[in-house]
Design an enzyme around this catalytic site. Structure first.
Site, PDB file in Angstrom:
ATOM      1  N   LYS A  78      60.335   5.456  38.483  1.00  0.00           N
ATOM      2  CA  LYS A  78      60.287   6.820  37.917  1.00  0.00           C
ATOM      3  C   LYS A  78      61.604   7.543  38.206  1.00  0.00           C
ATOM      4  O   LYS A  78      62.166   7.403  39.304  1.00  0.00           O
ATOM      5  CB  LYS A  78      59.107   7.559  38.562  1.00  0.00           C
ATOM      6  CG  LYS A  78      58.829   8.941  37.972  1.00  0.00           C
ATOM      7  CD  LYS A  78      57.586   9.529  38.638  1.00  0.00           C
ATOM      8  CE  LYS A  78      57.232  10.904  38.122  1.00  0.00           C
ATOM      9  NZ  LYS A  78      56.040  11.467  38.798  1.00  0.00           N
ATOM     10  N   SER A 153      52.413  13.125  35.715  1.00  0.00           N
ATOM     11  CA  SER A 153      53.792  13.172  35.274  1.00  0.00           C
ATOM     12  C   SER A 153      54.468  11.805  35.193  1.00  0.00           C
ATOM     13  O   SER A 153      55.508  11.686  34.552  1.00  0.00           O
ATOM     14  CB  SER A 153      54.587  14.071  36.216  1.00  0.00           C
ATOM     15  OG  SER A 153      54.638  13.510  37.516  1.00  0.00           O
ATOM     16  N   SER A 177      49.607  12.352  39.617  1.00  0.00           N
ATOM     17  CA  SER A 177      50.585  11.830  38.647  1.00  0.00           C
ATOM     18  C   SER A 177      50.750  10.322  38.599  1.00  0.00           C
ATOM     19  O   SER A 177      51.462   9.814  37.744  1.00  0.00           O
ATOM     20  CB  SER A 177      51.954  12.462  38.899  1.00  0.00           C
ATOM     21  OG  SER A 177      51.963  13.738  38.333  1.00  0.00           O
TER      22      SER A 177
HETATM   23  N1  GLN Z   1      49.796  17.439  36.957  1.00  0.00           N
HETATM   24  C1  GLN Z   1      49.984  17.983  38.274  1.00  0.00           C
HETATM   25  C2  GLN Z   1      51.046  19.042  38.227  1.00  0.00           C
HETATM   26  O1  GLN Z   1      51.480  19.334  37.180  1.00  0.00           O
HETATM   27  C3  GLN Z   1      50.332  16.880  39.217  1.00  0.00           C
HETATM   28  C4  GLN Z   1      51.732  16.466  39.152  1.00  0.00           C
HETATM   29  C5  GLN Z   1      52.085  15.349  40.070  1.00  0.00           C
HETATM   30  O2  GLN Z   1      51.219  14.710  40.663  1.00  0.00           O
HETATM   31  N2  GLN Z   1      53.387  15.156  40.212  1.00  0.00           N
HETATM   32  O3  GLN Z   1      51.450  19.591  39.211  1.00  0.00           O
END
Ligand code: GLN
Length: 492
Positions: A78, A153, A177
């Site tokens: 990532k 994400s 994420s």
């Molecule tokens: N979707 C969650 C957020 O927007 C989690 C994001 C993540 O785990 N990086 O914060």
């Protein structure tokens, strides 16, 4: 050669037997990436020279019979994880030209194990989002249906594994994420116990929640990647002083037997099956419970009264930490600089041009929650909710060793469907956020398909440091589910 159809386990066997070389496997990977990337857009950049050199080194060590399980295996990373001298953008305009001067610890460890890192994957900007639509460099498409999101994400990492571009990848999980995109893309994804994987060289979003973890085509392969990257790192002050081998229930994965699940008490928290859950997802989770029962597990209903507050608490805490972590992008040291008459004007212009809408929303929300007069009402209260959630888990784990829940409330949604409604988007993480707030491990396993042929995941949660146990149970479960992990991207 269609090597992309195989799991890491199968590829590793072929590499060690000498029936393929790492260089051939890499060539095949580039071909596969070239063929499907125009439809998926899972990568932000490819590490061509870096990977070529790694594949050559892998072939040498395979010849000398000194290779490990991951030697010669192509993997993706990532784009929030630093690879020395290669772009690390966090899918943000503010870091568009940033090249870190050092490797993240996970990159060092994978490289030492002989893995071939082929590219950096797309994501929501600074890992803030649940659909990968917040990337400054275009959305990633779900390989099962390219009109849909891959989740986020770490949507790029999940999609490139599901599309057969690489057999494994790393993502990060701050509120879900890894697990949510894993569920939406039909691949397993694992968030380790907080502190088990070093965060050194991971660009920080919310430091008390962030964890790095793997995606792969099987839980077995997730465990093998996890085994390689986990363990104490003096460069991360929150790193647990242990290795995977010190984890309770550590055992060679090839030696687990059918008896593992016999007599195991698994909790089904009722609040995780209530309002807002898609009926097909619910059916998938209940089917999984039945399968586990068939293997000898005892399913117990448990209560989780604080679930309703988890999303609110998370968005206060994660945004507060993000507002502080992202203060460093002010045009002075990293990435973008937009000139201004004074330092303050330069910094304001840089942040205005460099950050996207969602990141700005989080910075403002977090700064507000931390400001004098509001701290007690928001931040402190959110931290107290964190304790309530911890208590709910402690209660549940008195009765059962693991919890089984949905990973996400629905299967993959359409691109654009939730992007103008932040609240609807935030609710995508309702079932994953509690684990981050208390630091426990979580695994998403594909368990079913919807009528529209979209994958559905279920989540296994366990107490802190039950990582290996969860992976063993997940690995056993997937043997009995026998779902395809390869998306039909050719026909999309
Ligand atoms: N979707 C969650 C957020 O927007 C989690 C994001 C993540 O785990 N990086 O914060």
């Amino acid at each position: 050669m269609s090597l992309w159809k195989h799991s890491i386990k199968e590829l590793s066997e072929q590499l060690h037997q000498g029936s393929i070389s790492a260089t051939e496997l890499l060539d095949d990977t580039w071909k596969r990436i070239d063929a499907v990337e125009p439809r998926v857009h899972g990568f932000l950049s490819l590490l061509r020279d870096f990977a070529d050199a790694a594949a050559k080194r892998a072939d040498e060590s395979l010849k000398k019979k000194t290779g490990s399980y991951l030697t010669g295996i192509p993997l993706a990373i990532k784009d929030v994880i630093c690879v020395k001298d290669y772009p690390t953008t966090c899918a943000s305009k503010i870091l568009e030209n940033f090249k870190p001067p050092y490797h993240a610890t996970v990159v060092e460890r994978l490289s030492e194990a002989g893995a071939v890192l082929v590219g950096k994957t797309n994501m929501d900007e600074f890992a803030m989002g649940s659909s990968t639509e917040n990337s400054a460099f275009g959305v990633t498409r779900n390989p099962w249906d390219t009109s849909r999101v891959p989740g986020g994400s770490s949507g790029g990492s999940a999609a490139v594994v599901a599309a057969g571009e690489v057999p494994g990848a790393l993502g990060t999980d701050t509120g879900g994420s890894i697990r949510q995109p894993a569920s939406l893309c039909g691949v397993p994804g694992f968030k380790p116990t907080y502190g088990m994987v070093s965060r050194y060289g991971l660009v920080a979003f919310a430091s008390s929640l962030d964890q790095i973890g793997p995606f792969a085509r099987s839980v077995y392969d997730c465990a093998k990647i996890y085994e390689t990257i986990a363990g104490h790192d003096p460069k991360d002050s929150t790193s647990a002083k242990m290795t995977v081998r010190d984890l309770p229930d550590y055992q060679d994965l090839d030696k687990i037997d059918e008896g593992l699940i016999k007599g195991l008490v698994i909790g089904l928290p009722q609040e995780f099956l209530g309002e807002g859950l898609d009926p097909e997802v619910k059916a998938g989770v209940l089917k999984t419970a039945k399968i586990m029962e068939g293997l000898g597990a005892k399913i117990e209903e448990v209560r989780f009264p604080s679930l309703d507050y988890a999303v609110s608490a998370y968005y206060v805490i994660a945004s507060a930490e993000a507002s502080s972590n992202l203060a460093r992008y002010d045009g002075t040291r990293y990435g973008l600089r937009v000139s201004g008459k004074t330092t303050k004007a330069m910094s304001a212009a840089t942040r205005k041009a460099g950050f996207g809408r969602e990141v700005k929303r989080r910075i403002m929300l977090g700064t507000y929650a931390l400001s004098a007069g509001y701290y007690d009402a928001f931040y402190l209260k959110a931290q107290k909710i964190r304790t309530l959630i911890r208590n709910d888990f402690l209660e549940a784990f008195k009765k059962c060793r693991l919890l089984l829940t949905p990973t996400a409330p629905s299967h993959a949604f359409k691109i654009g469907e939730k992007s103008s409604d932040p609240l609807a988007m935030y609710l995508s993480d309702i079932y994953t956020i509690p684990a981050n707030l208390v630091g426990i491990p979580g695994l998403s396993v594909p368990v079913a398909f919807s009528k529209e042929k979209l994958p559905i995941g279920a989540q296994l949660l366990g107490p802190a440091f039950s990582d290996w146990f969860i992976l063993k149970v997940g690995s056993m479960l997937e043997k009995h589910l026998q779902l395809p992990f390869q998306a039909p991207v050719e026909t999309c």
